[in-house]
Design a protein around this motif. Sequence first.
Motif, PDB file in Angstrom:
ATOM      1  N   THR A  62     -33.970 -14.051  38.845  1.00  0.00           N
ATOM      2  CA  THR A  62     -33.114 -14.644  38.442  1.00  0.00           C
ATOM      3  C   THR A  62     -32.222 -13.978  37.461  1.00  0.00           C
ATOM      4  O   THR A  62     -32.608 -12.587  36.773  1.00  0.00           O
ATOM      5  CB  THR A  62     -35.156 -15.574  36.587  1.00  0.00           C
ATOM      6  OG1 THR A  62     -35.011 -13.546  36.532  1.00  0.00           O
ATOM      7  CG2 THR A  62     -35.744 -16.071  36.831  1.00  0.00           C
ATOM      8  N   TYR A  69     -29.017 -12.914  34.153  1.00  0.00           N
ATOM      9  CA  TYR A  69     -28.586 -13.316  33.132  1.00  0.00           C
ATOM     10  C   TYR A  69     -27.868 -12.290  32.717  1.00  0.00           C
ATOM     11  O   TYR A  69     -28.307 -11.190  32.549  1.00  0.00           O
ATOM     12  CB  TYR A  69     -29.378 -13.193  31.882  1.00  0.00           C
ATOM     13  CG  TYR A  69     -28.963 -13.631  30.047  1.00  0.00           C
ATOM     14  CD1 TYR A  69     -28.583 -15.360  30.553  1.00  0.00           C
ATOM     15  CD2 TYR A  69     -28.497 -12.373  29.154  1.00  0.00           C
ATOM     16  CE1 TYR A  69     -27.876 -15.043  29.248  1.00  0.00           C
ATOM     17  CE2 TYR A  69     -28.363 -12.659  28.174  1.00  0.00           C
ATOM     18  CZ  TYR A  69     -27.490 -14.461  28.151  1.00  0.00           C
ATOM     19  OH  TYR A  69     -27.378 -14.461  26.939  1.00  0.00           O
ATOM     20  N   ASN A  70     -26.317 -12.676  32.965  1.00  0.00           N
ATOM     21  CA  ASN A  70     -25.082 -11.419  32.806  1.00  0.00           C
ATOM     22  C   ASN A  70     -25.377 -10.568  33.809  1.00  0.00           C
ATOM     23  O   ASN A  70     -25.574  -9.737  32.916  1.00  0.00           O
ATOM     24  CB  ASN A  70     -25.674 -11.294  31.143  1.00  0.00           C
ATOM     25  CG  ASN A  70     -24.708 -12.232  30.504  1.00  0.00           C
ATOM     26  OD1 ASN A  70     -24.194 -13.286  31.046  1.00  0.00           O
ATOM     27  ND2 ASN A  70     -24.858 -12.229  29.049  1.00  0.00           N
ATOM     28  N   ASP A  92     -29.707 -18.727  37.306  1.00  0.00           N
ATOM     29  CA  ASP A  92     -29.224 -18.780  36.176  1.00  0.00           C
ATOM     30  C   ASP A  92     -28.784 -18.885  34.977  1.00  0.00           C
ATOM     31  O   ASP A  92     -29.261 -20.276  35.383  1.00  0.00           O
ATOM     32  CB  ASP A  92     -27.863 -18.141  36.576  1.00  0.00           C
ATOM     33  CG  ASP A  92     -27.115 -17.451  35.420  1.00  0.00           C
ATOM     34  OD1 ASP A  92     -26.788 -17.106  35.602  1.00  0.00           O
ATOM     35  OD2 ASP A  92     -26.565 -18.311  34.941  1.00  0.00           O
ATOM     36  N   ASN A  93     -29.306 -18.249  34.212  1.00  0.00           N
ATOM     37  CA  ASN A  93     -30.137 -18.776  32.721  1.00  0.00           C
ATOM     38  C   ASN A  93     -29.204 -18.252  31.819  1.00  0.00           C
ATOM     39  O   ASN A  93     -29.082 -18.438  30.917  1.00  0.00           O
ATOM     40  CB  ASN A  93     -30.800 -17.494  32.174  1.00  0.00           C
ATOM     41  CG  ASN A  93     -32.751 -18.682  32.338  1.00  0.00           C
ATOM     42  OD1 ASN A  93     -32.362 -19.589  31.900  1.00  0.00           O
ATOM     43  ND2 ASN A  93     -34.044 -17.768  32.355  1.00  0.00           N
ATOM     44  N   SER A 120     -25.999 -17.514  32.114  1.00  0.00           N
ATOM     45  CA  SER A 120     -25.128 -16.262  31.241  1.00  0.00           C
ATOM     46  C   SER A 120     -23.971 -16.831  31.253  1.00  0.00           C
ATOM     47  O   SER A 120     -23.013 -17.788  31.105  1.00  0.00           O
ATOM     48  CB  SER A 120     -24.397 -16.033  33.329  1.00  0.00           C
ATOM     49  OG  SER A 120     -25.919 -15.568  33.344  1.00  0.00           O
ATOM     50  N   ASN A 123     -29.784 -21.038  28.150  1.00  0.00           N
ATOM     51  CA  ASN A 123     -30.928 -19.736  28.382  1.00  0.00           C
ATOM     52  C   ASN A 123     -32.947 -20.478  28.087  1.00  0.00           C
ATOM     53  O   ASN A 123     -32.956 -20.367  26.594  1.00  0.00           O
ATOM     54  CB  ASN A 123     -31.239 -18.926  27.879  1.00  0.00           C
ATOM     55  CG  ASN A 123     -31.491 -17.440  27.964  1.00  0.00           C
ATOM     56  OD1 ASN A 123     -33.182 -17.517  28.940  1.00  0.00           O
ATOM     57  ND2 ASN A 123     -31.044 -16.230  28.176  1.00  0.00           N
TER      58      ASN A 123
END
Length: 297
Positions: free
Chosen positions: A12, A14-15, A41-42, A44, A70
Amino acid sequence: MLNDPLVTVICTCYNHAPYVEKSLNSVINQDYKNIELIIVDNASQDNSVAVIENWLQKYPSILFIKNAINIGNNKSFNQAIALSKGSYLIDLAADDVLTKEGITHQIDTFLKNPNAGLVFGNATIIDENDNLLHYHFPVDTNLKTIDNSIFNTNYESILKGGNCMCSVSGMYKRTVFEELKGYDENLAYEDLDYWLRVARKHKLIYIDLPLVEKRYLTHSQLSHFYKKSAYEKRINYSTFMILKKAFLMNTKTSEYNALLKRIHHEFIHNLKLKNISLVLQLFILKLKTEYKIRVMN
């Protein structure tokens, strides 16, 4: 090997643009080969998606889920698992790195301990530049865990708190994950709740080896855990909800005493943050727990 069980790794992101490629490579380069990798990917805000898509040109068969918003780790992990086929599961953050032999050690441990619901090991804590900071569980010169109580991690020790969990190094048994209906999507974080629910009915086994490199980032969830913010309040409220669930799961005096210790810690923590509403709810839970202890004695 043809008879090796399939392991699903959900990565997972995120950024995590500077780190995600190394994280993905650590999955592909495992000495254990029967692995299904799913990337999520949440939404990003950096160029994580571009980095992942570029990496996927070499591995076009790997499933990549791009969330428009997200939705959080709990929900995204559950959704990815619903699309997966592995008998064993790993929740991997896209800034962490699996050790090359880690999955082999975990699968070997599961196969030798069929009653286990979760296996975990130590973690090497690294910084943004891959420099060693320390080990999650302190080790001696042979990299062996100093505190032997880790080998007896169970429901009560997790509930009491302290350094007894290393969630980033965990592998789950799928049948247990499905039995427990996965992560609780109403919570802001997953590990404490899930580990308690597993430990309530199943054995947890510790492998005395570093299985993952956990990256400490100054902007990470870890570094923000105790800062006043809307997210921090969600974290603290989620912990309260987990403790309420534990109150209902407890069956003996020692477990209620462990819960009382954890409530006291959360009470002081939220009092310092002036989260008055949550302090009052914790106080009520404290009274209920003390009453349970008196009745059972």
